[in-house]
Design a protein around this motif. Sequence first.
Motif, PDB file in Angstrom:
ATOM      1  N   ARG A  19      22.411  92.342  -0.977  1.00  0.00           N
ATOM      2  CA  ARG A  19      22.791  93.780  -0.475  1.00  0.00           C
ATOM      3  C   ARG A  19      21.640  94.233   0.280  1.00  0.00           C
ATOM      4  NH1 ARG A  19      25.097  99.091  -3.325  1.00  0.00           N
ATOM      5  NH2 ARG A  19      22.907  99.291  -3.936  1.00  0.00           N
ATOM      6  N   LEU A  20      21.629  94.573   1.622  1.00  0.00           N
ATOM      7  CA  LEU A  20      20.816  95.197   2.374  1.00  0.00           C
ATOM      8  C   LEU A  20      20.831  96.831   2.302  1.00  0.00           C
ATOM      9  CD1 LEU A  20      20.444  92.953   5.519  1.00  0.00           C
ATOM     10  CD2 LEU A  20      19.161  92.643   3.394  1.00  0.00           C
ATOM     11  N   SER A  21      20.012  97.456   2.300  1.00  0.00           N
ATOM     12  CA  SER A  21      20.017  98.841   2.264  1.00  0.00           C
ATOM     13  C   SER A  21      19.290  99.346   3.576  1.00  0.00           C
ATOM     14  CB  SER A  21      19.190  99.493   1.163  1.00  0.00           C
ATOM     15  OG  SER A  21      20.138  98.987  -0.133  1.00  0.00           O
ATOM     16  N   CYS A  22      19.703 100.553   3.988  1.00  0.00           N
ATOM     17  CA  CYS A  22      18.865 101.328   4.947  1.00  0.00           C
ATOM     18  C   CYS A  22      18.911 102.792   4.799  1.00  0.00           C
ATOM     19  CB  CYS A  22      19.856 101.107   6.316  1.00  0.00           C
ATOM     20  SG  CYS A  22      19.217 102.038   7.709  1.00  0.00           S
ATOM     21  N   TRP A  36      24.901  97.520  11.586  1.00  0.00           N
ATOM     22  CA  TRP A  36      23.990  96.489  11.147  1.00  0.00           C
ATOM     23  C   TRP A  36      24.019  95.285  12.496  1.00  0.00           C
ATOM     24  CZ3 TRP A  36      20.435  96.429   7.350  1.00  0.00           C
ATOM     25  CH2 TRP A  36      20.692  97.272   6.506  1.00  0.00           C
ATOM     26  N   PHE A  37      22.916  94.980  13.086  1.00  0.00           N
ATOM     27  CA  PHE A  37      22.836  93.982  13.874  1.00  0.00           C
ATOM     28  C   PHE A  37      21.867  92.919  13.194  1.00  0.00           C
ATOM     29  CE2 PHE A  37      24.605  95.691  18.074  1.00  0.00           C
ATOM     30  CZ  PHE A  37      24.597  97.052  17.541  1.00  0.00           C
ATOM     31  N   ARG A  38      21.757  91.808  13.882  1.00  0.00           N
ATOM     32  CA  ARG A  38      20.955  90.605  13.494  1.00  0.00           C
ATOM     33  C   ARG A  38      20.535  89.879  14.616  1.00  0.00           C
ATOM     34  NH1 ARG A  38      25.038  86.516  10.036  1.00  0.00           N
ATOM     35  NH2 ARG A  38      26.228  85.625  11.817  1.00  0.00           N
ATOM     36  N   GLN A  39      19.458  89.329  14.559  1.00  0.00           N
ATOM     37  CA  GLN A  39      18.551  88.400  15.684  1.00  0.00           C
ATOM     38  C   GLN A  39      18.011  87.339  14.968  1.00  0.00           C
ATOM     39  OE1 GLN A  39      16.434  90.662  18.314  1.00  0.00           O
ATOM     40  NE2 GLN A  39      16.739  89.139  20.117  1.00  0.00           N
ATOM     41  N   SER A  40      18.230  86.185  15.471  1.00  0.00           N
ATOM     42  CA  SER A  40      17.438  84.801  15.096  1.00  0.00           C
ATOM     43  C   SER A  40      16.842  84.493  16.389  1.00  0.00           C
ATOM     44  CB  SER A  40      18.460  83.822  14.535  1.00  0.00           C
ATOM     45  OG  SER A  40      19.697  83.515  15.467  1.00  0.00           O
ATOM     46  N   CYS A  96      19.158  97.786  10.897  1.00  0.00           N
ATOM     47  CA  CYS A  96      20.124  98.889  10.941  1.00  0.00           C
ATOM     48  C   CYS A  96      19.908  99.700  12.116  1.00  0.00           C
ATOM     49  CB  CYS A  96      20.054  99.861   9.661  1.00  0.00           C
ATOM     50  SG  CYS A  96      18.505 100.361   9.082  1.00  0.00           S
ATOM     51  N   ALA A  97      20.988 100.581  12.374  1.00  0.00           N
ATOM     52  CA  ALA A  97      20.970 101.150  13.897  1.00  0.00           C
ATOM     53  C   ALA A  97      21.867 102.330  13.647  1.00  0.00           C
ATOM     54  CB  ALA A  97      21.242 100.206  14.787  1.00  0.00           C
ATOM     55  N   TRP A 115      16.749 102.812  15.565  1.00  0.00           N
ATOM     56  CA  TRP A 115      16.794 101.325  14.891  1.00  0.00           C
ATOM     57  C   TRP A 115      15.458 101.285  13.743  1.00  0.00           C
ATOM     58  CZ3 TRP A 115      19.713  97.278  16.407  1.00  0.00           C
ATOM     59  CH2 TRP A 115      20.499  97.329  17.634  1.00  0.00           C
ATOM     60  N   GLY A 116      15.853 100.646  13.125  1.00  0.00           N
ATOM     61  CA  GLY A 116      14.958 100.217  11.775  1.00  0.00           C
ATOM     62  C   GLY A 116      13.929  99.178  12.494  1.00  0.00           C
ATOM     63  N   GLN A 117      13.037  98.932  11.590  1.00  0.00           N
ATOM     64  CA  GLN A 117      12.081  97.681  11.968  1.00  0.00           C
ATOM     65  C   GLN A 117      12.719  96.393  11.598  1.00  0.00           C
ATOM     66  OE1 GLN A 117       9.061  98.437  13.730  1.00  0.00           O
ATOM     67  NE2 GLN A 117      10.313 100.222  13.936  1.00  0.00           N
TER      68      GLN A 117
END
Length: 125
Positions: A19-22, A36-40, A96-97, A115-117
């Motif tokens: 579980r991710l929190s923002c 929530w976004f993600r990038q690899s 998170c955004a 945006w978060g870091q």
Amino acid sequence: RVQLAESGGTSVQPGGSLRLSCSISGYSDSRGLMAWFRQSPGNPREPVAVLYTGSSSTYYSDSVKGRFTISRNPTRTTMWLQMNFLTPQDTAMYYCAAAMPAHKISIIPGAFKYWGQGTQVTVSS
């Protein structure tokens, strides 16, 4: 000023949950987007889940639908991403955004001003 900060990223085995929190400060609009976004590495930033606070309607990418759940507290100071049945393909930096005001769901990164870091999630055996 809106500030976001993610936490909860770690390494987990395939099939596991996380579980991710923002933590959010300065979010004042009752009609906006939390996401929530993600990038690899080598890939563009992709939307994972989006919540429209005006109606609580949600969007999930096909790759996470049925496994991930986005939620927030009523005061909009915390947002979560519950991730179940994780696979190695879920490995990425998760961000998170937020966007406000907003009148409908958008999945375009450019629509989000705040945006978060990022927090790293690694799924590996």
